[in-house]
Design an enzyme around this catalytic site. Structure first.
Site, PDB file in Angstrom:
ATOM      1  N   HIS A  82      19.617  59.588  16.045  1.00  0.00           N
ATOM      2  CA  HIS A  82      20.667  60.603  16.192  1.00  0.00           C
ATOM      3  C   HIS A  82      21.476  60.409  17.471  1.00  0.00           C
ATOM      4  O   HIS A  82      22.203  61.293  17.893  1.00  0.00           O
ATOM      5  CB  HIS A  82      20.063  62.010  16.199  1.00  0.00           C
ATOM      6  CG  HIS A  82      19.268  62.334  14.975  1.00  0.00           C
ATOM      7  ND1 HIS A  82      17.923  62.048  14.866  1.00  0.00           N
ATOM      8  CD2 HIS A  82      19.621  62.896  13.790  1.00  0.00           C
ATOM      9  CE1 HIS A  82      17.479  62.434  13.676  1.00  0.00           C
ATOM     10  NE2 HIS A  82      18.495  62.952  12.994  1.00  0.00           N
ATOM     11  N   ASP A 117     -18.153  36.495  33.019  1.00  0.00           N
ATOM     12  CA  ASP A 117     -18.867  35.564  32.146  1.00  0.00           C
ATOM     13  C   ASP A 117     -18.588  34.106  32.486  1.00  0.00           C
ATOM     14  O   ASP A 117     -17.986  33.371  31.707  1.00  0.00           O
ATOM     15  CB  ASP A 117     -18.523  35.862  30.680  1.00  0.00           C
ATOM     16  CG  ASP A 117     -19.518  35.221  29.727  1.00  0.00           C
ATOM     17  OD1 ASP A 117     -20.247  34.305  30.163  1.00  0.00           O
ATOM     18  OD2 ASP A 117     -19.566  35.623  28.554  1.00  0.00           O
ATOM     19  N   HIS A 121     -20.398  31.499  29.917  1.00  0.00           N
ATOM     20  CA  HIS A 121     -19.908  30.930  28.659  1.00  0.00           C
ATOM     21  C   HIS A 121     -19.118  29.633  28.902  1.00  0.00           C
ATOM     22  O   HIS A 121     -18.972  28.816  28.011  1.00  0.00           O
ATOM     23  CB  HIS A 121     -19.018  31.935  27.912  1.00  0.00           C
ATOM     24  CG  HIS A 121     -17.577  31.897  28.317  1.00  0.00           C
ATOM     25  ND1 HIS A 121     -17.146  32.266  29.576  1.00  0.00           N
ATOM     26  CD2 HIS A 121     -16.466  31.516  27.650  1.00  0.00           C
ATOM     27  CE1 HIS A 121     -15.818  32.120  29.645  1.00  0.00           C
ATOM     28  NE2 HIS A 121     -15.385  31.670  28.502  1.00  0.00           N
ATOM     29  N   HIS A 171     -16.462  26.091  26.639  1.00  0.00           N
ATOM     30  CA  HIS A 171     -15.301  25.302  27.072  1.00  0.00           C
ATOM     31  C   HIS A 171     -15.661  23.881  27.495  1.00  0.00           C
ATOM     32  O   HIS A 171     -14.920  23.257  28.243  1.00  0.00           O
ATOM     33  CB  HIS A 171     -14.587  26.026  28.210  1.00  0.00           C
ATOM     34  CG  HIS A 171     -14.065  27.364  27.797  1.00  0.00           C
ATOM     35  ND1 HIS A 171     -13.222  27.526  26.719  1.00  0.00           N
ATOM     36  CD2 HIS A 171     -14.271  28.605  28.298  1.00  0.00           C
ATOM     37  CE1 HIS A 171     -12.934  28.822  26.574  1.00  0.00           C
ATOM     38  NE2 HIS A 171     -13.567  29.489  27.516  1.00  0.00           N
ATOM     39  N   ASP A 203     -11.908  30.488  22.689  1.00  0.00           N
ATOM     40  CA  ASP A 203     -12.370  31.851  22.961  1.00  0.00           C
ATOM     41  C   ASP A 203     -12.171  32.797  21.781  1.00  0.00           C
ATOM     42  O   ASP A 203     -13.034  33.601  21.458  1.00  0.00           O
ATOM     43  CB  ASP A 203     -11.616  32.439  24.166  1.00  0.00           C
ATOM     44  CG  ASP A 203     -12.169  31.953  25.495  1.00  0.00           C
ATOM     45  OD1 ASP A 203     -13.402  31.819  25.603  1.00  0.00           O
ATOM     46  OD2 ASP A 203     -11.371  31.731  26.416  1.00  0.00           O
TER      47      ASP A 203
END
Lengths: 178, 460
Positions: B111, B213, B216, B221, B363
């Protein structure tokens, strides 16, 4: 992406056909993860570029494609690209095992002569489909603008600009080349 | 926070036990818990909304989300920043559809209600249709977010009128943040543009991955590390000389070797640059922080901002329901760096931590599966193990502030993240959120303190 005028001197049918075949062959190699053969098709002075495209208003003149200092998915030399590919050769790229299944569809191929006798501008569209594990899938669609350079009896990719049509990449990663 | 937004207490204490070291999987999947996260965490936390460098000029704006609430972040003529809902008070439509830009007005497509860069209602299409008394334009602007403040270039906003200050929220974590934000004169900036991607996983999985982390990295990786570093695996972690540190739910895990993350970026010129400025960094931040910089490290600011100092990826995890988040990725560099170093870093980040990056690629699938397995109602009632390093707390570290644990392979920061999660889910008001680490640097410029041991001397 540039939009050259229709040229006075058109590329020959033979040239168009041979470059089309090069693009199809390239797609077939990528589908099969035959990356060592794909790399053979790339020039030592390659620039492989896929910028991130923000959603901006029409009046906004930010150069999202021409400005190569901005955020990009790929902004690679041949060495950079080889490093990415090296990951797959390690045998510990867990998210590629089981293997992802790929199909690249390449369409709308258009060939233009350039002011360099041995270089040709090639436009194309792609649809890259990926599927892995049970039902993970995504579809990437966009345009490419390439420069291919004559090399012996074939051609090598000198420059590729990829424009993906997604603003948010609707995928968990980009383990695919376009 | 408006008390009626905090609905009946559901009880969240039973979902996390950091003394025993477990987390209930239902916090990663259940819609009811997620809705309460939006009310109790996202509507009461200081949330990163922009870096100063993204909106340098008056009229510059960007759009983002705070929880699932869409907001516009807008630079004012006087240099201040306002943050307001991207939703018209008339019928609720968005008033801005762009990611970023410069605008004098935000006008609703429906509007034609039009708002200035401060969010005030300036006018509307066919304004004569409103009779006197129908509308008071001065009270129908875009709803302002209660608080906006910044720390060394990072702009944060908080919906909660009762919120503690940003300085109290960050607390002594500022001492660590200076490693990223203040390691060179001139501070930082983000490289232009933003990469966004969507991952079918719970938002907390990204945050906890970055908060602590390190564990990991060597496994998930391995392929990325070898790709980036001439076939070499991740460097071994020195469990004696590496740490977790947590303050108010924020966390930083780090070694002291100074090189690990720099090597993984894969850019020799960048290593050269940092080695050149490191002596000055040591003068500026003290010996300890100059050693932390560049080491294998990762960090998150509660609830949803993460980065890798040294690698320079900077990212935010935006919740999109319990099963999905949107990841925004930027590159953070020092303003003082020459252009070619900024460019090298940008390319290195996107080669490692963009969606096509050699680390990032591995990941997403982990986080998606950690989330989607919880569709199973039996599976989701199994507790998850978070006890790694539970007995390795270092009391009274002479230098490092926060709740400090020895050994980079550790769940300590994750445990403290979930403790803060419970604390916020349970707290009736922001003032009731307990401090698990009493601030030592309150009101002080943390850059000037090489560590806790410098406090008595009053800084350098």
């Amino acid at each position: 992406m540039t939009n050259g005028p229709v040229q006075a001197e058109a590329p020959s049918i033979e040239l168009i056909m041979s470059l089309q075949q090069v693009l199809y062959r390239e797609a077939r190699l990528m589908d099969a993860e035959r990356y060592s053969e794909w790399v053979e098709m790339l020039a030592d002075d390659l620039h492989y570029f896929m910028p991130g495209i923000e959603t901006r208003y029409r009046r906004d003149k930010t150069d999202q494609v021409g400005d190569t200092t901005r955020m990009a998915y790929y902004n690679d030399t041949l060495d950079d690209l080889k490093k990415r590919l090296r990951r797959l050769e390690t045998g510990t790229a867990w998210s590629e095992d089981p293997a992802t299944r790929y199909t690249h569809l390449i369409t709308n191929i258009e060939v233009e002569l350039t002011d360099q006798d041995d270089q040709f501008r090639v436009y194309s569209n792609f649809l890259a489909y990926r599927n892995r594990n049970e039902r993970d899938q995504d579809t990437l669609i966009g345009n490419r603008e390439d420069i291919w350079r004559r090399k012996g009896s074939s051609y090598e990719l000198l420059k590729r600009t990829i424009i993906l049509k997604q603003n948010v990449l609707l995928s968990k990663n980009l383990n695919v080349y376009l | 926070m408006n008390a009626n937004l905090i609905q009946k207490t559901m009880g969240f204490n039973h979902l996390v036990d950091i003394k025993e070291g477990w987390v209930d999987r239902r916090i990663f999947c259940e819609q009811d818990i997620y809705e309460q996260e939006l009310y109790r965490i996202f509507a009461r936390s200081w949330l990163f909304v922009a870096h100063d460098s993204q909106i340098p000029n008056p009229g510059d704006f960007l759009t983002t989300t705070m929880g699932e609430d869409g907001v516009i972040v807008s630079r004012q003529k006087d240099g201040s920043v306002k943050v307001f809902l991207n939703s018209c008070p008339h019928r609720g439509n968005k008033v801005c559809f762009a990611d970023a830009g410069n605008a004098r007005r935000f006008t609703c497509n429906y509007h034609g209600w039009s708002f200035d860069s401060a969010g005030s209602l300036m006018g509307m299409h066919e304004e004569y249709c409103y009779d006197p008394g129908d509308i008071d334009k001065s009270t129908h602007g875009l709803k302002q977010v209660a608080h906006v403040d910044s720390y060394k270039g990072l702009i944060f906003a908080n919906f909660d009128p009762d919120a503690r200050t940003l300085e109290e929220w960050l607390g002594d974590f500022r001492w660590y943040l200076d490693i990223l934000l203040d390691n060179e004169e001139g501070g930082t900036e983000l490289i232009g543009g933003c990469i966004k991607s969507e991952i079918n996983a719970n938002w907390k999985l990204g945050v906890e991955n970055f908060i602590g982390d390190a564990y990991h990295a060597g496994w998930t990786h391995d392929s990325g590390a070898r790709a980036m570093n001439n076939g070499e695996p991740f460097p071994a972690v020195d469990m004696e000389n590496s740490f977790h540190a947590s303050v108010n739910g924020h966390g930083w895990e780090f070694g002291l070797e100074g090189m690990g993350d720099l090597v993984l970026l894969g850019r020799p010129k960048v290593i050269e640059y940092y080695q050149k400025i490191r002596p000055d960094m040591a003068k500026r931040l003290g010996e300890m922080r100059s050693k932390i910089f560049g080491s294998v490290a990762s960090a998150s600011i509660f609830p949803n901002l993460s980065f890798l100092p040294g690698i320079s990826t900077f990212r935010q995890w935006h919740p999109k329901g319990p099963w999905k988040f949107e990841l925004k990725t930027w590159v953070i560099v020092n303003k003082a760096m020459p252009d070619d170093i900024k460019d090298e870093i940008t390319k290195g980040v996107m080669q490692t931590f963009g969606p096509g990056g050699s680390f990032e690629m591995d990941d997403g699938e982990n986080w998606e599966n950690c989330t989607t397995v919880n569709r199973g109602v039996v599976t989701r009632q199994e507790r998850l193990h978070y006890r790694c390093g539970i007995n390795r707390q270092v009391d009274d570290h002479p230098v490092l502030p926060g709740l400090v644990y020895r050994g980079q392979y550790n769940d300590a920061n994750q445990r403290n993240f979930y403790q803060h999660w419970v604390d916020m889910m349970e707290a009736p008001t922001a003032k009731d959120i307990p401090y698990r680490w009493e601030p030592k640097f309150g009101g002080l410029e943390t850059r000037d303190f090489p560590g806790l041991d410098g406090l008595e001397k009053g800084g350098k």
